[in-house]
Design a protein around this motif. Structure first.
Motif, PDB file in Angstrom:
ATOM      1  N   VAL A  72       0.841  -1.210   0.062  1.00 51.13           N
ATOM      2  CA  VAL A  72      -0.028  -0.149   0.045  1.00 51.13           C
ATOM      3  C   VAL A  72       0.699   1.407   0.052  1.00 51.13           C
ATOM      4  O   VAL A  72       1.635   1.318   0.879  1.00 51.13           O
ATOM      5  N   ALA A  73       0.661   2.032  -1.037  1.00 54.73           N
ATOM      6  CA  ALA A  73       1.366   3.260  -0.974  1.00 54.73           C
ATOM      7  C   ALA A  73       0.832   4.546  -1.870  1.00 54.73           C
ATOM      8  O   ALA A  73       0.134   4.023  -2.994  1.00 54.73           O
ATOM      9  N   PHE A  74       0.853   5.537  -1.545  1.00 52.38           N
ATOM     10  CA  PHE A  74       0.390   6.691  -2.509  1.00 52.38           C
ATOM     11  C   PHE A  74       1.190   7.757  -2.447  1.00 52.38           C
ATOM     12  O   PHE A  74       1.828   8.286  -1.476  1.00 52.38           O
ATOM     13  N   SER A  75       1.172   8.643  -3.417  1.00 48.57           N
ATOM     14  CA  SER A  75       1.785  10.093  -3.315  1.00 48.57           C
ATOM     15  C   SER A  75       0.903  11.071  -4.490  1.00 48.57           C
ATOM     16  O   SER A  75       0.587  10.744  -5.532  1.00 48.57           O
ATOM     17  N   VAL A 101       1.664   7.988  -7.399  1.00 50.91           N
ATOM     18  CA  VAL A 101       1.574   6.663  -6.872  1.00 50.91           C
ATOM     19  C   VAL A 101       0.451   6.483  -6.338  1.00 50.91           C
ATOM     20  O   VAL A 101      -0.114   7.140  -5.327  1.00 50.91           O
ATOM     21  N   ASN A 102      -0.448   5.327  -6.557  1.00 50.55           N
ATOM     22  CA  ASN A 102      -1.464   4.960  -5.883  1.00 50.55           C
ATOM     23  C   ASN A 102      -1.648   3.422  -5.809  1.00 50.55           C
ATOM     24  O   ASN A 102      -2.597   2.927  -6.414  1.00 50.55           O
ATOM     25  N   PHE A 107      -6.090   5.612  -1.964  1.00 48.43           N
ATOM     26  CA  PHE A 107      -6.141   7.194  -1.869  1.00 48.43           C
ATOM     27  C   PHE A 107      -7.256   7.631  -3.031  1.00 48.43           C
ATOM     28  O   PHE A 107      -7.093   7.218  -4.274  1.00 48.43           O
ATOM     29  N   ASP A 108      -8.546   7.979  -2.222  1.00 48.63           N
ATOM     30  CA  ASP A 108      -9.289   8.786  -3.141  1.00 48.63           C
ATOM     31  C   ASP A 108      -9.038   9.923  -3.594  1.00 48.63           C
ATOM     32  O   ASP A 108      -8.967  11.101  -2.679  1.00 48.63           O
ATOM     33  N   THR A 194       2.367  18.475  -1.822  1.00 44.89           N
ATOM     34  CA  THR A 194       2.317  16.902  -1.996  1.00 44.89           C
ATOM     35  C   THR A 194       1.772  16.377  -0.532  1.00 44.89           C
ATOM     36  O   THR A 194       2.127  17.082   0.467  1.00 44.89           O
ATOM     37  N   PHE A 195       1.244  15.278  -0.707  1.00 40.34           N
ATOM     38  CA  PHE A 195       0.733  14.264   0.399  1.00 40.34           C
ATOM     39  C   PHE A 195       1.103  12.954   0.139  1.00 40.34           C
ATOM     40  O   PHE A 195       0.542  12.399  -1.050  1.00 40.34           O
ATOM     41  N   SER A 196       1.732  12.417   0.841  1.00 42.21           N
ATOM     42  CA  SER A 196       2.333  10.654   0.559  1.00 42.21           C
ATOM     43  C   SER A 196       2.001   9.954   1.927  1.00 42.21           C
ATOM     44  O   SER A 196       2.036  10.381   3.225  1.00 42.21           O
TER      45      SER A 196
END
Length: 203
Positions: A72-75, A101-102, A107-108, A194-196
């Protein structure tokens, strides 16, 4: 596929089933029947006489199956400037318009909210830029509508300044994490913000 003689019967049968359904599978046995046997393929199977709960599905045979899609990862990034009128006047959620990245799609992007798919330790970081704005801003990282950490940016003598922070959190399944503008405005936009986050390990 190699299944040593000491592999328990159910594991051997499961290994054969995985091989027939998914391709290459490998079974590794230790020196005694209590050591785990790991089958590597589309899923991870651990056979143990005393299985522990780690978020996998455990049967009465002591076979724990963990999904291979557990990463699980998002940016997310703000690629354009827009006015605060486009933000929710009630929630003041800080929105992003591009997901770099999702992995896992947790991440909605439209709501700019991350929802934990499982219990675990997660890492989060943010970098919110205010542009041509002399007001001090306060950005909160929210967990289920409660502020966890904050960051501030208030230098009036620069054209761009960022409120940044990071944290490790223990989340339960379906916990929600997002950014909220607690103080000030983002008049002029927040391009390059940014939000990660990512799952460090499951519990």
């Amino acid at each position: 596929m190699v299944v040593p003689a000491r592999c328990p019967g159910p594991c051997a049968m499961l290994a054969l089933s995985l091989l027939m359904g998914y391709g290459v599978v490998r079974c590794v046995a230790g020196q005694n029947d209590t050591e785990p046997i790991v089958l590597e393929g589309k899923c991870l199977v651990v056979c143990d006489s005393n299985p522990s709960s780690d978020g996998g599905v455990t049967s009465s045979l002591g076979i724990s199956v963990r999904s291979a899609g557990a990463k699980v990862a998002f940016s997310a990034v703000r690629g354009t400037n827009h006015e605060p009128s486009d933000m929710s006047n009630t929630s003041m959620t800080i929105y992003f318009d591009q997901a770099l990245v999702n992995i896992g799609n947790h991440f909605d992007l439209k709501a700019s909210v991350f929802q934990a798919p499982r219990r675990g330790i997660y890492s989060f970081g943010f970098h919110v830029v205010k542009v041509y704005n002399r007001q001090t801003i306060q950005v909160n990282l929210m967990q289920n509508d409660y502020p966890i950490i904050s960051a501030f940016a208030g230098d009036q003598d620069v054209t761009r300044e960022a409120a940044s922070n990071g944290v490790l959190l223990q989340l339960e399944r379906e916990d929600r994490v997002y950014l909220k503008l607690e103080r000030g405005t983002l008049m002029g936009g927040w391009k390059y913000s940014t939000f990660s986050g990512f799952l460090v390990f499951p519990l």
